[in-house]
Write a protein that holds these residues in place. Structure first.
Motif, PDB file in Angstrom:
ATOM      1  N   ALA A  15       0.839  -1.203   0.000  1.00 24.66           N
ATOM      2  CA  ALA A  15       0.000   0.000   0.000  1.00 24.66           C
ATOM      3  C   ALA A  15       0.872   1.250   0.000  1.00 24.66           C
ATOM      4  O   ALA A  15       0.572   2.221  -0.701  1.00 24.66           O
ATOM      5  CB  ALA A  15      -0.933  -0.012   1.205  1.00 24.66           C
ATOM      6  N   GLY A  16       1.960   1.235   0.757  1.00 20.30           N
ATOM      7  CA  GLY A  16       2.872   2.377   0.782  1.00 20.30           C
ATOM      8  C   GLY A  16       3.492   2.645  -0.582  1.00 20.30           C
ATOM      9  O   GLY A  16       3.598   3.800  -1.007  1.00 20.30           O
ATOM     10  N   LEU A  17       3.882   1.591  -1.269  1.00 16.05           N
ATOM     11  CA  LEU A  17       4.435   1.745  -2.616  1.00 16.05           C
ATOM     12  C   LEU A  17       3.396   2.365  -3.539  1.00 16.05           C
ATOM     13  O   LEU A  17       3.675   3.318  -4.251  1.00 16.05           O
ATOM     14  CB  LEU A  17       4.884   0.399  -3.185  1.00 16.05           C
ATOM     15  N   LEU A  18       2.178   1.839  -3.508  1.00 17.64           N
ATOM     16  CA  LEU A  18       1.128   2.331  -4.397  1.00 17.64           C
ATOM     17  C   LEU A  18       0.763   3.777  -4.073  1.00 17.64           C
ATOM     18  O   LEU A  18       0.611   4.601  -4.980  1.00 17.64           O
ATOM     19  CB  LEU A  18      -0.105   1.431  -4.302  1.00 17.64           C
ATOM     20  N   ASP A  19       0.641   4.097  -2.794  1.00 20.19           N
ATOM     21  CA  ASP A  19       0.328   5.475  -2.412  1.00 20.19           C
ATOM     22  C   ASP A  19       1.392   6.438  -2.915  1.00 20.19           C
ATOM     23  O   ASP A  19       1.077   7.502  -3.446  1.00 20.19           O
ATOM     24  CB  ASP A  19       0.206   5.603  -0.891  1.00 20.19           C
ATOM     25  N   GLY A  20       2.645   6.066  -2.761  1.00 13.90           N
ATOM     26  CA  GLY A  20       3.737   6.919  -3.235  1.00 13.90           C
ATOM     27  C   GLY A  20       3.755   7.056  -4.744  1.00 13.90           C
ATOM     28  O   GLY A  20       3.994   8.143  -5.277  1.00 13.90           O
ATOM     29  N   MET A  21       3.479   5.971  -5.426  1.00 13.10           N
ATOM     30  CA  MET A  21       3.477   5.999  -6.891  1.00 13.10           C
ATOM     31  C   MET A  21       2.410   6.924  -7.434  1.00 13.10           C
ATOM     32  O   MET A  21       2.637   7.671  -8.367  1.00 13.10           O
ATOM     33  CB  MET A  21       3.186   4.602  -7.450  1.00 13.10           C
ATOM     34  N   PHE A  22       1.224   6.825  -6.875  1.00 14.49           N
ATOM     35  CA  PHE A  22       0.084   7.519  -7.446  1.00 14.49           C
ATOM     36  C   PHE A  22      -0.087   8.945  -6.924  1.00 14.49           C
ATOM     37  O   PHE A  22      -1.007   9.638  -7.333  1.00 14.49           O
ATOM     38  CB  PHE A  22      -1.196   6.706  -7.232  1.00 14.49           C
ATOM     39  N   ALA A  23       0.793   9.397  -6.038  1.00 18.00           N
ATOM     40  CA  ALA A  23       0.720  10.776  -5.562  1.00 18.00           C
ATOM     41  C   ALA A  23       0.983  11.707  -6.742  1.00 18.00           C
ATOM     42  O   ALA A  23       2.059  11.691  -7.334  1.00 18.00           O
ATOM     43  CB  ALA A  23       1.735  11.010  -4.451  1.00 18.00           C
ATOM     44  N   GLY A  24      -0.019  12.455  -7.118  1.00 25.54           N
ATOM     45  CA  GLY A  24       0.120  13.393  -8.231  1.00 25.54           C
ATOM     46  C   GLY A  24       0.036  12.766  -9.609  1.00 25.54           C
ATOM     47  O   GLY A  24       0.277  13.426 -10.608  1.00 25.54           O
ATOM     48  N   GLN A  25      -0.284  11.493  -9.670  1.00 22.12           N
ATOM     49  CA  GLN A  25      -0.368  10.778 -10.948  1.00 22.12           C
ATOM     50  C   GLN A  25      -1.689  10.024 -10.975  1.00 22.12           C
ATOM     51  O   GLN A  25      -2.029   9.344 -10.018  1.00 22.12           O
ATOM     52  CB  GLN A  25       0.802   9.809 -11.076  1.00 22.12           C
ATOM     53  N   GLU A  26      -2.432  10.141 -12.067  1.00 15.86           N
ATOM     54  CA  GLU A  26      -3.741   9.492 -12.127  1.00 15.86           C
ATOM     55  C   GLU A  26      -3.695   8.021 -12.481  1.00 15.86           C
ATOM     56  O   GLU A  26      -4.387   7.214 -11.886  1.00 15.86           O
ATOM     57  CB  GLU A  26      -4.638  10.206 -13.139  1.00 15.86           C
ATOM     58  N   ARG A  27      -2.902   7.663 -13.493  1.00 16.11           N
ATOM     59  CA  ARG A  27      -2.927   6.288 -14.000  1.00 16.11           C
ATOM     60  C   ARG A  27      -1.512   5.816 -14.323  1.00 16.11           C
ATOM     61  O   ARG A  27      -0.650   6.601 -14.686  1.00 16.11           O
ATOM     62  CB  ARG A  27      -3.799   6.195 -15.249  1.00 16.11           C
ATOM     63  N   PHE A  28      -1.329   4.498 -14.198  1.00 18.38           N
ATOM     64  CA  PHE A  28      -0.079   3.847 -14.576  1.00 18.38           C
ATOM     65  C   PHE A  28      -0.399   2.558 -15.312  1.00 18.38           C
ATOM     66  O   PHE A  28      -1.386   1.891 -15.010  1.00 18.38           O
ATOM     67  CB  PHE A  28       0.760   3.468 -13.349  1.00 18.38           C
ATOM     68  N   THR A  29       0.469   2.176 -16.220  1.00 26.96           N
ATOM     69  CA  THR A  29       0.358   0.866 -16.844  1.00 26.96           C
ATOM     70  C   THR A  29       0.931  -0.177 -15.899  1.00 26.96           C
ATOM     71  O   THR A  29       1.699   0.145 -14.980  1.00 26.96           O
ATOM     72  CB  THR A  29       1.130   0.800 -18.171  1.00 26.96           C
ATOM     73  N   ARG A  30       0.593  -1.425 -16.142  1.00 27.86           N
ATOM     74  CA  ARG A  30       1.156  -2.517 -15.359  1.00 27.86           C
ATOM     75  C   ARG A  30       2.674  -2.506 -15.447  1.00 27.86           C
ATOM     76  O   ARG A  30       3.363  -2.710 -14.455  1.00 27.86           O
ATOM     77  CB  ARG A  30       0.616  -3.858 -15.860  1.00 27.86           C
ATOM     78  N   ASP A  31       3.196  -2.242 -16.642  1.00 31.87           N
ATOM     79  CA  ASP A  31       4.653  -2.230 -16.819  1.00 31.87           C
ATOM     80  C   ASP A  31       5.308  -1.140 -15.977  1.00 31.87           C
ATOM     81  O   ASP A  31       6.372  -1.359 -15.402  1.00 31.87           O
ATOM     82  CB  ASP A  31       5.009  -2.044 -18.296  1.00 31.87           C
ATOM     83  N   GLU A  32       4.677   0.021 -15.881  1.00 33.84           N
ATOM     84  CA  GLU A  32       5.241   1.100 -15.069  1.00 33.84           C
ATOM     85  C   GLU A  32       5.178   0.747 -13.588  1.00 33.84           C
ATOM     86  O   GLU A  32       6.110   1.044 -12.838  1.00 33.84           O
ATOM     87  CB  GLU A  32       4.519   2.423 -15.333  1.00 33.84           C
ATOM     88  N   VAL A  33       4.108   0.105 -13.171  1.00 32.20           N
ATOM     89  CA  VAL A  33       4.014  -0.360 -11.783  1.00 32.20           C
ATOM     90  C   VAL A  33       5.171  -1.315 -11.501  1.00 32.20           C
ATOM     91  O   VAL A  33       5.848  -1.204 -10.468  1.00 32.20           O
ATOM     92  CB  VAL A  33       2.650  -1.042 -11.511  1.00 32.20           C
ATOM     93  N   MET A  34       5.436  -2.233 -12.416  1.00 29.53           N
ATOM     94  CA  MET A  34       6.534  -3.188 -12.230  1.00 29.53           C
ATOM     95  C   MET A  34       7.891  -2.490 -12.213  1.00 29.53           C
ATOM     96  O   MET A  34       8.748  -2.822 -11.396  1.00 29.53           O
ATOM     97  CB  MET A  34       6.503  -4.255 -13.327  1.00 29.53           C
ATOM     98  N   ARG A  35       8.104  -1.529 -13.110  1.00 27.26           N
ATOM     99  CA  ARG A  35       9.378  -0.790 -13.127  1.00 27.26           C
ATOM    100  C   ARG A  35       9.614  -0.079 -11.802  1.00 27.26           C
ATOM    101  O   ARG A  35      10.719  -0.104 -11.253  1.00 27.26           O
ATOM    102  CB  ARG A  35       9.397   0.220 -14.264  1.00 27.26           C
ATOM    103  N   ARG A  36       8.586   0.539 -11.285  1.00 24.51           N
ATOM    104  CA  ARG A  36       8.729   1.261 -10.018  1.00 24.51           C
ATOM    105  C   ARG A  36       8.938   0.311  -8.847  1.00 24.51           C
ATOM    106  O   ARG A  36       9.656   0.631  -7.905  1.00 24.51           O
ATOM    107  CB  ARG A  36       7.549   2.174  -9.795  1.00 24.51           C
ATOM    108  N   ALA A  37       8.319  -0.845  -8.900  1.00 24.37           N
ATOM    109  CA  ALA A  37       8.524  -1.844  -7.850  1.00 24.37           C
ATOM    110  C   ALA A  37       9.974  -2.330  -7.861  1.00 24.37           C
ATOM    111  O   ALA A  37      10.597  -2.488  -6.809  1.00 24.37           O
ATOM    112  CB  ALA A  37       7.575  -3.017  -8.036  1.00 24.37           C
ATOM    113  N   LEU A  38      10.521  -2.540  -9.046  1.00 25.61           N
ATOM    114  CA  LEU A  38      11.925  -2.952  -9.150  1.00 25.61           C
ATOM    115  C   LEU A  38      12.852  -1.842  -8.663  1.00 25.61           C
ATOM    116  O   LEU A  38      13.817  -2.104  -7.949  1.00 25.61           O
ATOM    117  CB  LEU A  38      12.264  -3.334 -10.588  1.00 25.61           C
ATOM    118  N   ALA A  39      12.539  -0.605  -9.025  1.00 26.62           N
ATOM    119  CA  ALA A  39      13.367   0.530  -8.604  1.00 26.62           C
ATOM    120  C   ALA A  39      13.314   0.717  -7.087  1.00 26.62           C
ATOM    121  O   ALA A  39      14.291   1.152  -6.482  1.00 26.62           O
ATOM    122  CB  ALA A  39      12.912   1.802  -9.311  1.00 26.62           C
ATOM    123  N   ALA A  40      12.183   0.362  -6.481  1.00 27.49           N
ATOM    124  CA  ALA A  40      12.029   0.480  -5.029  1.00 27.49           C
ATOM    125  C   ALA A  40      12.694  -0.684  -4.296  1.00 27.49           C
ATOM    126  O   ALA A  40      12.699  -0.719  -3.071  1.00 27.49           O
ATOM    127  CB  ALA A  40      10.552   0.543  -4.667  1.00 27.49           C
TER     128      ALA A  40
END
Length: 68
Positions: free
Chosen positions: A10-35
Motif C-alpha cells: 500500500a505504501g508503494l502504491l500510495d507513493g506511486m500515485f501521488a500526483g499521478q492518475e494512472r499507470f500501466t502494469r509495466d510502469e508499476v513493475m518498473r517502479r517496484a523494481l526501482a524500489a
C-alpha cells in the motif's frame, strides 16, 4: 497475506500515485523494481493483468485495501 505485507505494498502504491492518475502494469513493475521490493511483493505485482490502472483499480486488483 500479512498486514505488514499489505502495508508495504500500500505504501508503494500510495507513493506511486501521488500526483499521478494512472499507470500501466509495466510502469508499476518498473517502479517496484526501482524500489527494490522483496521478491514476494514483486511476485504479487506480477499477477496484475496488463492494462492501465488508477490507484483504486490497482488496489482492488491486488486486494490491498489500505491503499485506497
Amino acid at each position: 497475506m500479512t498486514d505488514e505485507f499489505d502495508q508495504r505494498l500500500a505504501g508503494l502504491l500510495d507513493g506511486m500515485f501521488a500526483g499521478q492518475e494512472r499507470f500501466t502494469r509495466d510502469e508499476v513493475m518498473r517502479r517496484a523494481l526501482a524500489a527494490d521490493l522483496p521478491a514476494d511483493l514483486r511476485a504479487r505485482l506480477e499477477g496484475l493483468p496488463e492494462g492501465e490502472y488508477a490507484l483504486d483499480e490497482v488496489a482492488e486488483a491486488l486486494d490491498v485495501e489500505d491503499a485506497i
